[in-house]
Design an enzyme around this catalytic site. Structure first.
Site, PDB file in Angstrom:
ATOM      1  N   HIS A  37      -6.583   1.745   3.797  1.00  0.00           N
ATOM      2  CA  HIS A  37      -5.466   0.802   3.905  1.00  0.00           C
ATOM      3  C   HIS A  37      -5.849  -0.370   4.822  1.00  0.00           C
ATOM      4  O   HIS A  37      -5.478  -1.520   4.568  1.00  0.00           O
ATOM      5  CB  HIS A  37      -4.241   1.508   4.477  1.00  0.00           C
ATOM      6  N   GLN A 153      -3.557   2.354 -11.909  1.00  0.00           N
ATOM      7  CA  GLN A 153      -2.408   1.674 -11.296  1.00  0.00           C
ATOM      8  C   GLN A 153      -2.665   0.172 -11.227  1.00  0.00           C
ATOM      9  O   GLN A 153      -1.806  -0.633 -11.604  1.00  0.00           O
ATOM     10  CB  GLN A 153      -2.196   2.248  -9.898  1.00  0.00           C
ATOM     11  N   VAL A 176     -12.844   2.359  -0.653  1.00  0.00           N
ATOM     12  CA  VAL A 176     -13.388   2.601   0.693  1.00  0.00           C
ATOM     13  C   VAL A 176     -13.711   4.091   0.790  1.00  0.00           C
ATOM     14  O   VAL A 176     -12.873   4.944   0.471  1.00  0.00           O
ATOM     15  CB  VAL A 176     -12.368   2.196   1.776  1.00  0.00           C
ATOM     16  N   SER A 186      -5.016   9.745   1.733  1.00  0.00           N
ATOM     17  CA  SER A 186      -4.094  10.480   2.611  1.00  0.00           C
ATOM     18  C   SER A 186      -4.115  11.963   2.253  1.00  0.00           C
ATOM     19  O   SER A 186      -3.846  12.813   3.090  1.00  0.00           O
ATOM     20  CB  SER A 186      -2.680   9.931   2.455  1.00  0.00           C
ATOM     21  N   ARG A 187      -4.431  12.274   1.004  1.00  0.00           N
ATOM     22  CA  ARG A 187      -4.406  13.680   0.561  1.00  0.00           C
ATOM     23  C   ARG A 187      -5.661  14.456   0.990  1.00  0.00           C
ATOM     24  O   ARG A 187      -5.668  15.685   0.876  1.00  0.00           O
ATOM     25  CB  ARG A 187      -4.228  13.760  -0.957  1.00  0.00           C
TER      26      ARG A 187
END
Ligand code: AMP
Length: 283
Positions: A37, A153, A176, A186-187
């Site tokens: 992010h 997406q 990244v 995040s997972r």
């Protein structure tokens, strides 16, 4: 760091910025911010005067048996991180702010949404398109940055922006990765140490496919079965959701590699379902 939860208030702020002639960039996230992010925010920072990071775990893009309720939520920490990463503002609405009683309009892009991740996550991209269009209407950005990790997406948002004549530059940021090749997510926090140790084989398998394609292999099914065998050998117990080779823009499956080709995969490793992709041939 200012956190705005109200869509109306955010819209007012965005309108005020625009009235001053300022350019706005948006980085939509679901929070649990990490170095991936951070790169997106840094990229967005360079495109505009004001950088808004949204933090919203969007219920509409989770299926009934997915991890909506357990998805990590740490807004205070995320807001601090967003500020350190260079954001000017965090927009963090609640589900009720975004979907008040009576909400009944949805955006979908079925031709691009049924394959790859859409096959095992029906309705996922309808939720994504709807929330992203809402974020665009609320934050009114001149540019929005999305990661290529979620290639499908990004392709769908690009299509939506073109189809709806949105005056927003859609920027795709490269994936990244950790030093060992695992794409940041995040997972990844759900991986136990054994799973974490083998997880870099996802990227390694895709890199082998790229190498084969670059050396002249043109048979998509042969490349896919080699990668499948590699995953099974190096990540015993993994559950391969899909490994596909598609056209990078229209996402249609390819039998032969005779131009731009993308390999994308989703693999469940213990609890988390991890996604990754690689361009096999650029054009
Ligand atoms: P998320 O919070 O997981 O919904 O991700 C928010 C945005 O960050 C999406 O556009 C993702 O594609 C992007 N993103 C997440 N992880 C990475 C990564 N490892 N590399 C590049 N972009 C990423």
């Amino acid at each position: 760091m200012q956190i705005i939860a109200s869509p109306k208030e955010m819209q007012k702020q965005a309108a005020a910025w625009r009235a001053q002639g300022l350019r706005i960039a948006l980085v939509p996230t679901m929070g649990a911010l990490h170095a991936g992010h951070e790169k997106l925010i840094a990229h967005g920072r360079g495109l505009a005067d004001k950088l808004v990071a949204s933090v919203f775990v969007n219920p509409a893009q989770f299926g009934p048996n997915e991890d909506f309720s357990s998805y990590p939520r740490r807004l205070r920490e995320d807001a601090e991180k967003a500020e350190a990463m260079g954001a000017d503002m965090v927009f963090a609405p609640t589900p009720d702010d975004m979907y008040p009683a009576g909400h009944a309009t949805w955006v979908d892009s079925p031709e691009l949404s049924t394959g790859l991740c859409g096959a095992s996550r029906p309705g996922h991209f309808r939720g994504v398109c709807t929330v992203v269009l809402k974020l665009f209407m609320i934050i009114m950005p001149h540019a929005a940055v999305f990661g290529r990790k979620d290639w499908q997406q990004l392709a769908i948002i690009r299509r939506m922006a073109a189809d709806f004549n949105l005056d927003i530059a859609i920027e795709g940021h490269p994936i990244v990765r950790e030093a060992d090749g695992l794409a940041l997510s995040s997972r990844n926090a759900y991986l136990n140490p054994e799973e974490r140790a083998v997880a870099p084989h996802i990227h390694a398998g895709l890199a082998l496919a790229r190498e084969a394609a670059q050396k002249g292999e043109r048979d998509a099914s042969r490349i896919i079965s080699d990668v499948s065998a590699y995953f099974t050998r190096h990540m015993p117990g993994c559950d391969i959701d899909y490994i596909s080779i598609v056209h990078p823009e229209n996402l249609k499956p390819l039998q032969n590699l005779d131009g731009a080709a993308l390999m994308a995969c989703a693999v469940r490793l213990g609890k988390p379902r991890l996604i990754d992709n690689i361009l096999l041939l650029d054009q």
